[in-house]
Design an enzyme around this catalytic site. Sequence first.
Site, PDB file in Angstrom:
ATOM      1  N   HIS A 130      -4.909 -43.427   0.342  1.00  0.00           N
ATOM      2  CA  HIS A 130      -5.581 -44.204  -0.772  1.00  0.00           C
ATOM      3  C   HIS A 130      -6.836 -43.506  -1.217  1.00  0.00           C
ATOM      4  O   HIS A 130      -6.847 -43.155  -2.742  1.00  0.00           O
ATOM      5  CB  HIS A 130      -6.160 -45.685  -0.146  1.00  0.00           C
ATOM      6  CG  HIS A 130      -6.892 -46.364  -1.334  1.00  0.00           C
ATOM      7  ND1 HIS A 130      -8.268 -46.329  -1.508  1.00  0.00           N
ATOM      8  CD2 HIS A 130      -6.375 -47.186  -2.402  1.00  0.00           C
ATOM      9  CE1 HIS A 130      -8.493 -47.054  -2.534  1.00  0.00           C
ATOM     10  NE2 HIS A 130      -7.308 -47.744  -3.296  1.00  0.00           N
ATOM     11  N   ARG A 150       4.294 -49.885 -13.575  1.00  0.00           N
ATOM     12  CA  ARG A 150       4.801 -50.682 -12.219  1.00  0.00           C
ATOM     13  C   ARG A 150       4.183 -51.983 -12.095  1.00  0.00           C
ATOM     14  O   ARG A 150       3.070 -52.117 -11.922  1.00  0.00           O
ATOM     15  CB  ARG A 150       4.274 -49.754 -11.208  1.00  0.00           C
ATOM     16  CG  ARG A 150       4.793 -50.132  -9.853  1.00  0.00           C
ATOM     17  CD  ARG A 150       4.520 -48.979  -8.676  1.00  0.00           C
ATOM     18  NE  ARG A 150       3.100 -49.372  -8.298  1.00  0.00           N
ATOM     19  CZ  ARG A 150       2.385 -48.639  -7.458  1.00  0.00           C
ATOM     20  NH1 ARG A 150       3.206 -47.591  -6.838  1.00  0.00           N
ATOM     21  NH2 ARG A 150       1.201 -48.600  -7.235  1.00  0.00           N
ATOM     22  N   GLY A 176      -7.802  -7.326   3.856  1.00  0.00           N
ATOM     23  CA  GLY A 176      -9.062  -7.499   5.056  1.00  0.00           C
ATOM     24  C   GLY A 176      -8.312  -8.208   6.217  1.00  0.00           C
ATOM     25  O   GLY A 176      -9.082  -8.432   7.283  1.00  0.00           O
ATOM     26  N   ARG A 222      -3.713   3.001   8.209  1.00  0.00           N
ATOM     27  CA  ARG A 222      -4.121   1.766   7.364  1.00  0.00           C
ATOM     28  C   ARG A 222      -2.724   0.757   7.610  1.00  0.00           C
ATOM     29  O   ARG A 222      -1.568   1.292   7.574  1.00  0.00           O
ATOM     30  CB  ARG A 222      -4.313   1.933   6.323  1.00  0.00           C
ATOM     31  CG  ARG A 222      -5.673   2.411   5.941  1.00  0.00           C
ATOM     32  CD  ARG A 222      -6.102   2.858   4.251  1.00  0.00           C
ATOM     33  NE  ARG A 222      -7.386   2.888   4.254  1.00  0.00           N
ATOM     34  CZ  ARG A 222      -7.984   4.077   4.002  1.00  0.00           C
ATOM     35  NH1 ARG A 222      -7.175   5.088   3.909  1.00  0.00           N
ATOM     36  NH2 ARG A 222      -9.100   4.393   3.597  1.00  0.00           N
ATOM     37  N   CYS A 278       7.308 -39.916  -9.758  1.00  0.00           N
ATOM     38  CA  CYS A 278       6.002 -40.398 -10.047  1.00  0.00           C
ATOM     39  C   CYS A 278       5.092 -40.347  -8.792  1.00  0.00           C
ATOM     40  O   CYS A 278       3.907 -40.878  -8.892  1.00  0.00           O
ATOM     41  CB  CYS A 278       5.688 -42.092 -10.597  1.00  0.00           C
ATOM     42  SG  CYS A 278       6.422 -42.981  -9.611  1.00  0.00           S
ATOM     43  N   MET A 323      -5.557  -7.345   8.259  1.00  0.00           N
ATOM     44  CA  MET A 323      -5.085  -6.517   9.281  1.00  0.00           C
ATOM     45  C   MET A 323      -5.906  -5.150   9.491  1.00  0.00           C
ATOM     46  O   MET A 323      -6.971  -5.383   9.082  1.00  0.00           O
ATOM     47  CB  MET A 323      -3.668  -6.284   8.975  1.00  0.00           C
ATOM     48  CG  MET A 323      -2.557  -7.271   8.837  1.00  0.00           C
ATOM     49  SD  MET A 323      -0.951  -6.923   8.531  1.00  0.00           S
ATOM     50  CE  MET A 323      -0.931  -6.695   6.936  1.00  0.00           C
ATOM     51  N   ARG A 341      -3.542  -1.840  -6.215  1.00  0.00           N
ATOM     52  CA  ARG A 341      -2.690  -2.952  -6.139  1.00  0.00           C
ATOM     53  C   ARG A 341      -3.273  -3.725  -7.158  1.00  0.00           C
ATOM     54  O   ARG A 341      -4.034  -3.693  -7.920  1.00  0.00           O
ATOM     55  CB  ARG A 341      -2.924  -3.517  -4.899  1.00  0.00           C
ATOM     56  CG  ARG A 341      -4.443  -4.041  -4.646  1.00  0.00           C
ATOM     57  CD  ARG A 341      -4.691  -4.596  -3.015  1.00  0.00           C
ATOM     58  NE  ARG A 341      -5.835  -4.630  -2.823  1.00  0.00           N
ATOM     59  CZ  ARG A 341      -6.649  -4.690  -1.755  1.00  0.00           C
ATOM     60  NH1 ARG A 341      -5.886  -4.674  -0.528  1.00  0.00           N
ATOM     61  NH2 ARG A 341      -7.808  -4.955  -1.467  1.00  0.00           N
ATOM     62  N   TYR A 363      11.813 -35.852 -16.302  1.00  0.00           N
ATOM     63  CA  TYR A 363      10.117 -35.639 -16.242  1.00  0.00           C
ATOM     64  C   TYR A 363       9.655 -35.890 -15.073  1.00  0.00           C
ATOM     65  O   TYR A 363      10.193 -36.295 -13.963  1.00  0.00           O
ATOM     66  CB  TYR A 363       9.770 -36.722 -17.298  1.00  0.00           C
ATOM     67  CG  TYR A 363       9.705 -38.251 -16.651  1.00  0.00           C
ATOM     68  CD1 TYR A 363       8.580 -38.633 -15.894  1.00  0.00           C
ATOM     69  CD2 TYR A 363      10.819 -39.134 -17.071  1.00  0.00           C
ATOM     70  CE1 TYR A 363       8.627 -39.991 -15.322  1.00  0.00           C
ATOM     71  CE2 TYR A 363      10.632 -40.324 -16.468  1.00  0.00           C
ATOM     72  CZ  TYR A 363       9.594 -40.774 -15.805  1.00  0.00           C
ATOM     73  OH  TYR A 363       9.889 -42.099 -15.040  1.00  0.00           O
ATOM     74  N   LYS A 377       0.748  -1.122  -0.213  1.00  0.00           N
ATOM     75  CA  LYS A 377       0.021  -0.013   0.105  1.00  0.00           C
ATOM     76  C   LYS A 377       0.963   1.200  -0.021  1.00  0.00           C
ATOM     77  O   LYS A 377       0.598   2.290  -0.667  1.00  0.00           O
ATOM     78  CB  LYS A 377      -0.911   0.120   1.042  1.00  0.00           C
ATOM     79  CG  LYS A 377      -2.014   0.873   1.279  1.00  0.00           C
ATOM     80  CD  LYS A 377      -2.676   1.143   2.433  1.00  0.00           C
ATOM     81  CE  LYS A 377      -3.436  -0.225   2.859  1.00  0.00           C
ATOM     82  NZ  LYS A 377      -4.847  -0.400   2.061  1.00  0.00           N
ATOM     83  N   SER A 422      12.658 -43.863 -11.289  1.00  0.00           N
ATOM     84  CA  SER A 422      11.531 -43.323 -10.931  1.00  0.00           C
ATOM     85  C   SER A 422      11.514 -43.161  -9.334  1.00  0.00           C
ATOM     86  O   SER A 422      11.188 -44.196  -8.838  1.00  0.00           O
ATOM     87  CB  SER A 422      10.213 -43.959 -11.604  1.00  0.00           C
ATOM     88  OG  SER A 422       8.971 -42.956 -11.385  1.00  0.00           O
TER      89      SER A 422
END
Length: 897
Positions: free
Chosen positions: A477, A639, A126, A117, A852, A128, A361, A872, A47, A785
């Site tokens: 899971h 896998r 909002g 402020r 992975c 502070m 801002r 990758y 600000k 991997s």
Amino acid sequence: MKTAAKKKANSSTPGFMKTKAKTKHVYFFASGKAEGNAGMKHLLGGKGANLAEMTNLGIPVPPGFTLSTEACDLFYKLGKKWPQGLEVQIKANLVKLENAMGAKFGDRNNPLLVSVRSGAAASMPGMMDTVLNLGLNPEVVQGLIIKTENERFAWDAYRRFITMFGNVVMGVKHDTFEHILEKKKEQLKIKQDTELNAGDLKDLVRLFKKAYQEETREGFPDDPYEQLTKTINAVFNSWNNPRAVKYRRLNEIRGLLGTAVNVQAMVFGNMGDTSGTGVCFTRNPSTGENKFYGEFLINAQGEDVVAGIRTPEPLEDLAKQWPAIYKQLLAIRAKLEKHYRDMQDIEFTIQEEKLFILQTRNGKRTAQAAVRIAVEIVKEGLISQDQAILRVDPKQLDQLLHPTFDPKEKKEIIARGLPASPGAATGKVVFNAEDAESWAAKGESVILVRIETSPEDIGGMHAAKGILTARGGMTSHAAVVARGMGKCCVAGAGELHINYETKQFSVGSAVIKEGDSLSLDGSLGQVYAGKLRTLEPELSEDFAKLMSWADKTRKLKVRTNADTPHDSQVARKFGAEGIGLCRTEHMFFEGDRIIAVREMILADNQEGREKALAKLLPIQRGDFEGIFKAMNGLPVTVRLLDPPLHEFLPHEEHNQNEMAQVMNVPVEKIRQKVAGLHEFNPMLGHRGCRLAITYPEIYQMQTRAIMEAACNVKKQGIKVLPEIMIPLVGMKKELDLLKQEMVETIERIFTEKKMSLPYLLGTMIEVPRAALIADRIAESAEFFSFGTNDLTQMTLGFSRDDAGSFLGAYVERGIFEKDPFQSLDQEGVGYLIQLGVQKGRKVRPDLKIGICGEHGGDPASVEFCHRVGMNYVSCSPYRVPIARLAAAQAVLREKKK
């Protein structure tokens, strides 16, 4: 009491401690010249830096001064005392402000009022505290009445000041004042604050002061400098109020010194029908459309717009009310957007038909708007493609790839859990997988509610619109499977008390029964009662354009974790460049094939196991053919079987009885096998490559299925690049034994098929020992991997399914910056990965290396993977665009260093 404690902390004048006497703590801005600029956000806060910048640009900004973030930092370091020299500098700048305004602070005849402020370097809207109209007292009010000839305005400003000072500085609840105000309006039989006359407002000031004294046990301060001192302290203290601390944690804001404090001459939007206040955006923050957007109120102060007390008017109506002011605002809009080269969020006040800008801002925006704005301002020549790539937060893209709730819907939150898989889902509650499948087959939308899910639930999870669990973390899971399927999931909602027998759950006073409607927001981890309307995602041309720029920039390839042809096709649509993890165990739960798996488990000898596996061979072969065709020439890493065998057997008595009937075996044999396979810690037990050491026929069947499928697809003219991955290797000898058996199987297939094709044999690095001896492992493995889910839990000694109960405290107390199962622990687990990469490449320079685990879709983890030189990352299909953008940003950030 709370307010008394706060009173004690704030009531005395500030103590002072010695620091460098000549340190500059206060920066002035006025009349087209400021001591700061936009590049000083770290010191002046966002600000303050922008107020200085706008002042330098000649934009009409009320003059003022900014206390630096360094002053806030010292305030805390010195035990909440002001550093030496701060008071002198504040008083000197107050004099400057008085001269700039031609008014005097605390003077009855010509009073100067100020706003105070907060403003940190990172935008925290909002979070502070702010106090307006500071400097008022009974004497000044009378002077203000004479000066403005507007008695109503003066008393209105005073009652607002008492409310804000009482709440922000002294901890008096806002409701205390609001209740008095509402009671007054009821007595007068009016609805709007603007209907209160001067006498009414004067009486409110009396009532507010009485309430203030009752709550704080002291009179309301009349000394303007005492008001200012206490308010500055309150703003400094607001840096560590609970909502600000939580906001910084949720938004990963770290490393800031504190908040700046902006003391600015007041301008008034509540001086009658010639005044007003508003908020505007240079573009639409929801859609990104290049259209001036906002709201305003006549005869109001800034808090009225956001408080919802009155309904604001659309910004375009300002052109009718004050055409010249609207034209001036349009010019400022264009100037600020061009200067900052981004969409701006602007606050303004009109005082007696004169425009003032109070703040600008970079505006908060939706993902849709972020993408559109980034692409359009490239076309407008404001920024480069590289800058556009950096403008969009990769995590925001989740909003674009999954359904969301209609923002107009009213929501009743009944529980919270972890945002395990993004999206929005609504449906009827069911409590087991069988019901989920049967209800869904009849056309019902269902939400599957489980204490925790297991592989047995896969069919119900697929059928459900969303999944809710009481236990489990971000890599449980439920979370992993849901993300792979693109299903909404809220996990670890510990407030839920689920009763499978009565088919209901309770949370607080609410009881949700089977068939009741429930809605889940997997992006926020929130659970809502009832049915909510969802909006389907739409991928725009702007999204495609941004992704194309990212793809040209990034070095990391992005693959997907996919177990079915459908998932593979979805991932390709999102830009996946291969499969980095195909989990074969998920295939075993589809249809009747689970029966063959269970036959294999119940078999008493190798011959019996091979007989059961022979039934699975053509099924698995067909699965792989479908996946190879879907990927059409892209690499596919499969896998081999990883979970322990007990996961394929039912553990509940009625399911065991059902299995016995279907398979025509004694139920006691099933119970004995379940008991025999029981492990105290199955994640460290008989699973992964350890299964194949014990039962070589399992991996031999899977190897045959993969390579026969590859040969069959190649015969159809489709390029196939199979990569077979052996999980949970910790010792080179494990890999050597299994590799030898697999190579022999593959060579037999090539002989049988009278053809060959290129393939790779590699391993997952998920046991810490494997990373430590990666150079030895690389002598046999053709690719690595990193399975970071297991590597994280084994390195940290945390069970990923149980750690959710305490990891929140670890993050809150700063032990971890983030949940290590969501974002890679780069110091510990990352060290092992870096070591593994270096050791592996030392032996095999062309070693292909990827990741992975679920971290493959986390932007910070993707950047780490780029930094250590991986080839990758692999993630669930719906996170592929996130990884693509994050990989491009990693390249650009590296260039900046």
